[in-house]
Design an enzyme around this catalytic site. Structure first.
Site, PDB file in Angstrom:
ATOM      1  N   HIS A  13       0.838  -1.205   0.000  1.00 46.81           N
ATOM      2  CA  HIS A  13       0.000   0.000   0.000  1.00 46.81           C
ATOM      3  C   HIS A  13       0.871   1.252   0.000  1.00 46.81           C
ATOM      4  O   HIS A  13       1.326   1.689   1.066  1.00 46.81           O
ATOM      5  CB  HIS A  13      -0.923  -0.003   1.226  1.00 46.81           C
ATOM      6  CG  HIS A  13      -1.970  -1.062   1.188  1.00 46.81           C
ATOM      7  ND1 HIS A  13      -3.173  -0.893   0.540  1.00 46.81           N
ATOM      8  CD2 HIS A  13      -1.985  -2.324   1.682  1.00 46.81           C
ATOM      9  CE1 HIS A  13      -3.900  -1.995   0.652  1.00 46.81           C
ATOM     10  NE2 HIS A  13      -3.197  -2.877   1.339  1.00 46.81           N
ATOM     11  N   LYS A  20      -7.578  12.823   9.369  1.00 46.76           N
ATOM     12  CA  LYS A  20      -7.174  13.654  10.491  1.00 46.76           C
ATOM     13  C   LYS A  20      -6.206  14.759  10.084  1.00 46.76           C
ATOM     14  O   LYS A  20      -6.344  15.915  10.524  1.00 46.76           O
ATOM     15  CB  LYS A  20      -6.542  12.773  11.566  1.00 46.76           C
ATOM     16  CG  LYS A  20      -6.283  13.474  12.875  1.00 46.76           C
ATOM     17  CD  LYS A  20      -7.568  13.753  13.636  1.00 46.76           C
ATOM     18  CE  LYS A  20      -8.192  12.487  14.151  1.00 46.76           C
ATOM     19  NZ  LYS A  20      -9.405  12.727  14.959  1.00 46.76           N
TER      20      LYS A  20
END
Length: 607
Positions: free
Chosen positions: A175, A378
């Site tokens: 990833h 975030k």
């Protein structure tokens, strides 16, 4: 309903096809950070109808390509001539569609791995010979499609990256979008170059776009906003105030009985000092504690707490004589909450967040929920907070879950739940290989492995060790032993005492014990100057006892940017032991453990 980050009309676009992976929207986040507009679409989206489309990324997902119900590859894709990058499940899907071969992996890989780059071209241009990457998979590509070459490999995955430079089609088993793939942004940056995209999207656009969308969505209604004092709800509340004006927005802070020590007066004072004058504070702790009395199942606790929030809102609306059909519910929901709750079409449920329980889904379907940050992470939310002029003390607060300490105070009916003998032996043998002692605890915690939820046993290691050894041991145990999804290290006492489960639910006494331990931890972080080095610091209470009265406390310091992945943070060992000594001095604590598991395979919280 979520707000779109921008309008794609004037931007070159890279589409992310969402196969249900935990990180699908994180890919879009990273592309936006590289100033390219990205849109999330389902796998069967009609690509031929899209304008300004420059490339396609296939996300990961929880399925196997051999599952008849798994989402398939869009047939238009390979004929489009567009650059394509497949990640994890997307990598396997490309291999299968192009007559390569995918097989179940002999070794699962979760967390950090070392990628040997074999060809420094295309997506790997300018990278080192070896790169740290982040894995989360079981199946693996075992034979290349015709015309493809191996671009990178790990010790356990010989085809960790493949490519066909002529067709501009690439696949990664790892990833690149997660922050713990050290140079993942560089890989995505190279893919953007292959797509020949204009880089004209900026985060500064978001505030203006979001304000207009809030106004269009709310129209002549008002908004009743849940405010916890955390960065997400505070930024969303401020954005809503900016869009509608304080007279049309009412904030509601609910003391649910699961808050940190002295949290309520702190939040009330901090928000007032920041200029929020439309905030109501309600003490509903008795109501919440009564609702969860006797409940031990973690998912059921979350569902009950989510429903109780809505009941408190309805009571507040009634007290103010306000029409609930004219007052939308505002929440500071972020994308990680949605994806972990199974909010994407093919996503697995990892844990049901309190802001995604059934009643919230009903309100969403009726258009009565406003979530202006629901496509963000975030790190982006903190940027928005600064754009809105919020003080750093609020923007940089440690994340704290909406259900508060309720998800950090594990419950039990007192029945033993031991790991199988075969798993216990493997834990002991693998621990010994690292010069440590090891066992598995007779409780379970939530994890995320291969985009699936796991509910498995934490292991405990003890002995002399440093963080590097513990990280390696943690990765080895969680990769090799399916019954283990989390690993801890014993800080105090010197040897783990005999432990047995105890019947325990969410009572004021247990929550106060956890509050006191959590307060010790947070004060120590301030004292030792570690607050800025740690993203989040859960302190967890586990209902395992040595004498029938005491319990176990776990420290869970984390390093992350977006919550989707995390490393355990490395507090200097002597400071961690000092914190453990202070917690033991509180009394009623049998042992203090230190969680040394990354996400994946463990989640940030234990429940």
């Amino acid at each position: 309903m979520p707000l779109s980050p921008s309008s794609p009309a004037a931007h070159d676009t890279i589409i992310v096809l969402d196969y249900g992976g935990q990180y699908a929207h994180l890919i879009a986040n990273r592309l936006r950070r590289l100033r390219v507009f990205s849109e999330i679409l389902p796998p069967d989206a009609p690509l031929r109808e899209m304008t300004n489309l420059k490339g396609v990324i296939l996300s990961g997902g929880p399925n196997s390509v051999y599952d008849p119900a798994s989402p398939a590859l869009n047939p238009d894709l390979l004929e489009s001539g567009l650059p394509v990058l497949g990640l994890c499940y997307g990598h396997q899907l490309l291999a299968q569609a192009l007559q390569g071969r995918v097989t179940p992996g002999t070794t699962r890989e979760y967390g950090s791995a070392r990628l040997k780059i074999l060809r420094h071209e295309g997506v790997f241009k300018g990278l080192a010979d070896t790169e740290e990457v982040w894995m989360s998979h079981g199946d693996t590509v075992s034979e290349l499609p015709r015309g493809f070459t191996v671009l990178g490999a790990t010790d356990d995955c010989p085809i960790a990256a493949m490519g066909h430079s002529g067709r501009r089609i690439y696949g990664f088993q790892f990833h690149p979008e997660v922050t713990h793939t050290e140079h993942g942004l560089d890989m995505l940056d190279n893919f953007i170059d292959l797509c020949d995209c204009r880089r004209d999207w900026t985060m500064e656009n978001f505030v203006g776009e979001a304000i207009r969308e809030i106004q269009n969505r709310v129209r002549d209604r008002n908004v009743f906003f849940f405010v916890s004092g955390g960065v997400d709800s505070t930024v969303a509340f401020a954005l809503c105030n900016r869009a509608l004006g304080e007279e049309r927005v009412t904030g509601l802070y609910v003391n649910n009985g699961f808050m940190r020590k002295d949290e309520t007066p702190f939040v009330q004072a901090a928000l007032h000092a920041a200029g929020f004058h439309n905030l109501r504070v309600v003490d509903a702790s008795d109501r919440f504690l009564a609702a969860v009395a006797g409940v031990t199942d973690p998912q059921e606790k979350r569902r009950i707490i989510g429903g109780a929030f809505i009941e408190v809102r309805d009571t507040a609306l009634g007290d103010l004589d306000l029409d609930p059909e004219h007052w939308m519910l505002g929440q500071g929901t972020l994308y990680p909450d949605i994806i972990e709750s199974g909010g994407a079409q093919h996503a697995a449920v990892i844990k049901t967040h309190h802001n995604r329980v059934d009643i919230i889904h009903e309100l969403l379907a009726r258009g009565l929920v406003l979530e202006p940050l629901a496509q963000l992470y975030k790190d982006e939310v903190r940027q928005v907070g600064r754009e809105l002029g919020l003080p750093e003390a609020l923007v940089e607060r440690h994340p704290f879950p909406g259900p508060g300490l309720s998800v950090r105070c594990l419950c039990s009916n007192g029945e033993a739940d031991p790991a199988p003998d075969s798993a216990l032996r493997r834990v002991e043998d693998l621990a010994e290989a690292f010069g440590l002692r090891g066992t598995a605890l007779p409780v379970r915690s939530v994890g995320v492995q291969g985009d699936f939820r796991t509910y498995a046993h934490p292991a405990v290691l003890s002995g002399e060790a440093n963080w590097r050894v513990l990280e390696s041991a943690s990765t080895a145990l969680t990769n090799a032993i399916p019954e283990v999804n989390r690993v801890t290290f014993l800080l105090r006492p010197a040897a783990l005492p005999p432990l047995r489960p105890k019947a325990a639910t969410l009572t004021r006494d247990r929550l106060d014990r956890l509050r006191d331990a959590d307060d010790v931890v947070m004060q120590a972080l301030e004292e030792f100057g570690l607050m800025d080095d740690i993203f989040q610091m859960p302190t967890v209470l586990i209902p395992l006892t040595s004498d029938g009265e005491d319990e176990i406390v776990v420290l869970r310091p984390l390093s992350s940017r977006d919550v989707m992945t995390a490393r355990f943070a490395e507090i200097p060992l002597e400071i961690a032991q000092e914190i453990a000594d202070r917690i033991m001095a509180l009394g009623g604590v049998a042992a203090v453990l230190y969680d040394v598991t990354h996400k994946p395979p463990a989640t940030m919280e234990w429940e």
